[in-house]
Design a protein around this motif. Structure first.
Motif, short mmCIF file in Angstrom:
data_model
loop_
_atom_site.label_atom_id
_atom_site.label_comp_id
_atom_site.label_asym_id
_atom_site.label_seq_id
_atom_site.Cartn_x
_atom_site.Cartn_y
_atom_site.Cartn_z
N LYS A 129 0.83 -1.21 0.00
CA LYS A 129 0.00 0.00 0.00
C LYS A 129 0.87 1.26 0.00
CE LYS A 129 -4.02 -2.09 2.15
NZ LYS A 129 -4.97 -2.05 3.25
N GLY A 130 2.18 1.07 -0.10
CA GLY A 130 3.10 2.20 -0.17
C GLY A 130 3.54 2.73 1.18
N ARG A 131 3.04 2.13 2.24
CA ARG A 131 3.49 2.57 3.57
C ARG A 131 4.93 2.11 3.76
NH1 ARG A 131 -2.04 0.37 6.08
NH2 ARG A 131 -1.05 -1.49 5.26
N ARG A 132 5.70 2.93 4.45
CA ARG A 132 7.11 2.60 4.61
C ARG A 132 7.53 2.69 6.06
NH1 ARG A 132 11.07 6.71 4.94
NH2 ARG A 132 10.03 8.63 5.45
N LEU A 133 8.54 1.96 6.36
CA LEU A 133 9.18 2.07 7.66
C LEU A 133 10.51 2.74 7.40
CD1 LEU A 133 8.94 1.37 10.68
CD2 LEU A 133 10.36 -0.63 10.20
N GLY A 134 10.61 4.00 7.82
CA GLY A 134 11.84 4.75 7.64
C GLY A 134 12.72 4.60 8.87
N TYR A 135 13.46 5.65 9.14
CA TYR A 135 14.41 5.59 10.25
C TYR A 135 13.90 6.28 11.51
CZ TYR A 135 17.34 3.88 6.56
OH TYR A 135 17.83 3.14 5.51
N GLY A 136 12.67 6.76 11.48
CA GLY A 136 12.02 7.25 12.69
C GLY A 136 12.14 8.73 12.98
N LYS A 137 12.78 9.48 12.10
CA LYS A 137 12.93 10.91 12.34
C LYS A 137 11.86 11.74 11.64
CE LYS A 137 16.90 10.69 14.60
NZ LYS A 137 17.08 11.10 15.96
N GLY A 138 11.18 11.17 10.66
CA GLY A 138 10.08 11.86 9.98
C GLY A 138 10.49 12.89 8.94
N TYR A 139 11.74 12.89 8.50
CA TYR A 139 12.20 13.88 7.53
C TYR A 139 11.37 13.84 6.25
CZ TYR A 139 16.44 14.93 10.21
OH TYR A 139 17.32 15.33 11.18
N TYR A 140 11.21 12.65 5.68
CA TYR A 140 10.50 12.54 4.40
C TYR A 140 9.00 12.73 4.55
CZ TYR A 140 14.63 11.61 1.72
OH TYR A 140 15.84 11.76 1.09
N GLU A 162 4.16 -7.49 4.70
CA GLU A 162 2.72 -7.68 4.51
C GLU A 162 1.98 -6.40 4.88
OE1 GLU A 162 -0.28 -9.65 2.98
OE2 GLU A 162 1.70 -10.56 3.14
N THR A 163 2.37 -5.82 5.99
CA THR A 163 1.79 -4.55 6.42
C THR A 163 2.81 -3.81 7.28
OG1 THR A 163 -0.11 -3.47 7.46
CG2 THR A 163 0.65 -5.49 8.48
N ILE A 164 2.80 -2.50 7.16
CA ILE A 164 3.69 -1.64 7.95
C ILE A 164 2.81 -0.86 8.93
CG2 ILE A 164 5.19 0.41 7.85
CD1 ILE A 164 6.64 -1.92 6.68
N PRO A 165 3.15 -0.87 10.21
CA PRO A 165 2.38 -0.05 11.14
C PRO A 165 2.57 1.43 10.78
CG PRO A 165 4.30 -1.00 12.23
CD PRO A 165 4.25 -1.57 10.85
N CYS A 166 1.49 2.17 10.78
CA CYS A 166 1.62 3.57 10.40
C CYS A 166 0.86 4.48 11.35
CB CYS A 166 1.19 3.81 8.96
SG CYS A 166 -0.54 3.53 8.63
N ASP A 167 1.29 5.72 11.37
CA ASP A 167 0.65 6.77 12.16
C ASP A 167 -0.02 7.73 11.20
OD1 ASP A 167 1.73 5.76 14.62
OD2 ASP A 167 3.66 6.63 14.06
N LYS A 168 -0.83 8.62 11.72
CA LYS A 168 -1.58 9.53 10.86
C LYS A 168 -0.69 10.45 10.03
CE LYS A 168 -2.25 12.87 14.52
NZ LYS A 168 -3.15 13.56 15.39
N HIS A 169 0.52 10.73 10.50
CA HIS A 169 1.42 11.63 9.76
C HIS A 169 2.28 10.91 8.72
CE1 HIS A 169 3.88 10.15 13.13
NE2 HIS A 169 4.86 10.22 12.27
N ASP A 170 2.22 9.57 8.66
CA ASP A 170 3.03 8.82 7.70
C ASP A 170 2.46 8.98 6.29
OD1 ASP A 170 4.66 7.90 9.75
OD2 ASP A 170 3.59 6.01 9.97
N ILE A 171 3.33 9.30 5.34
CA ILE A 171 2.93 9.52 3.95
C ILE A 171 3.41 8.32 3.11
CG2 ILE A 171 3.10 11.06 1.95
CD1 ILE A 171 1.88 12.52 4.29
N PRO A 172 2.49 7.61 2.44
CA PRO A 172 2.92 6.48 1.61
C PRO A 172 3.56 6.94 0.30
CG PRO A 172 0.54 6.76 1.46
CD PRO A 172 1.04 7.78 2.46
N VAL A 173 4.34 6.06 -0.30
CA VAL A 173 4.93 6.34 -1.61
C VAL A 173 3.97 5.87 -2.70
CG1 VAL A 173 7.33 6.24 -0.79
CG2 VAL A 173 6.23 4.15 -1.67
#
Length: 185
Positions: A129-140, A162-173
């Motif tokens: 679904k384009g959700r990503r797990l980055g490095y936790g700083k939220g730059y992107y 299969e699925t990435i946990p996401c928060d409301k501020h996470d932007i998918p690619v």
């Protein structure tokens, strides 16, 4: 947050063990460079890879050789803010935050407006679904929130989740390029 931290640690260890990394990097970058989103873009926003990340040097050099405007990020602070600077030559890079190559601000100019651009976004893992797990700083996430821009992740197929946990501020690619093909979100 603990779930994401544990997942980051697990995925970093898994990525460090990727087999045939140079060949997989070549395939992933080839899928990206042969895609319509790359071919049709006038501007490429990328990052300088480090460690076990998919090697972005081929994308950076191809963008320069293909006459595209290349922008690379510079971390502005530890609060997740960054800016993209126009880079016309890889000699204009210096070691910056987190030991990652960044534009030399004495010769590179920041841009706050992008046209017909693709942003290559780093991540440890992505889901379909384009959700990503980055490095936790939220730059992107902070950057993508401000711009309407096509975004693409680079990921080894074995790290697609299969699925990435996401928060409301996470932007998918919008796209994920793997060594097995392209996932359009």
């Amino acid at each position: 947050m603990q779930i994401k931290s544990d997942l980051r640690r697990e995925l970093k260890a898994k990525r460090a063990q990727i087999q045939n990394k140079p060949e997989k990097d070549r395939i992933i970058c080839s899928y990206f460079l042969n895609s319509d989103i790359y071919k049709n873009a006038e501007e490429i926003l990328c990052y300088c890879s480090t460690g076990s990340e998919v090697d972005t040097s081929v994308i950076i050099n191809s963008a320069l050789n293909d006459g595209k405007k290349l922008y690379l990020p510079k971390c502005l602070n530890n609060f997740g803010n960054m800016a993209f600077y126009r880079v016309e030559n890889t000699k204009n890079l210096v070691t910056g935050a987190f030991g990652i190559y960044e534009p030399d601000v004495s010769v590179c100019v920041p841009s706050y407006e992008f046209h017909n651009a693709v942003c290559v976004v780093p991540g440890l893992s992505f889901d379909k679904k384009g959700r990503r797990l980055g490095y936790g700083k939220g730059y992107y996430d902070r950057f993508l929130e401000k711009f309407t821009i096509i975004s693409a992740g680079l990921c080894y197929n074995e790290l697609i989740s299969e699925t990435i946990p996401c928060d409301k501020h996470d932007i998918p690619v919008n796209y994920i390029f793997t060594n097995k093909g392209v996932i359009k979100v």
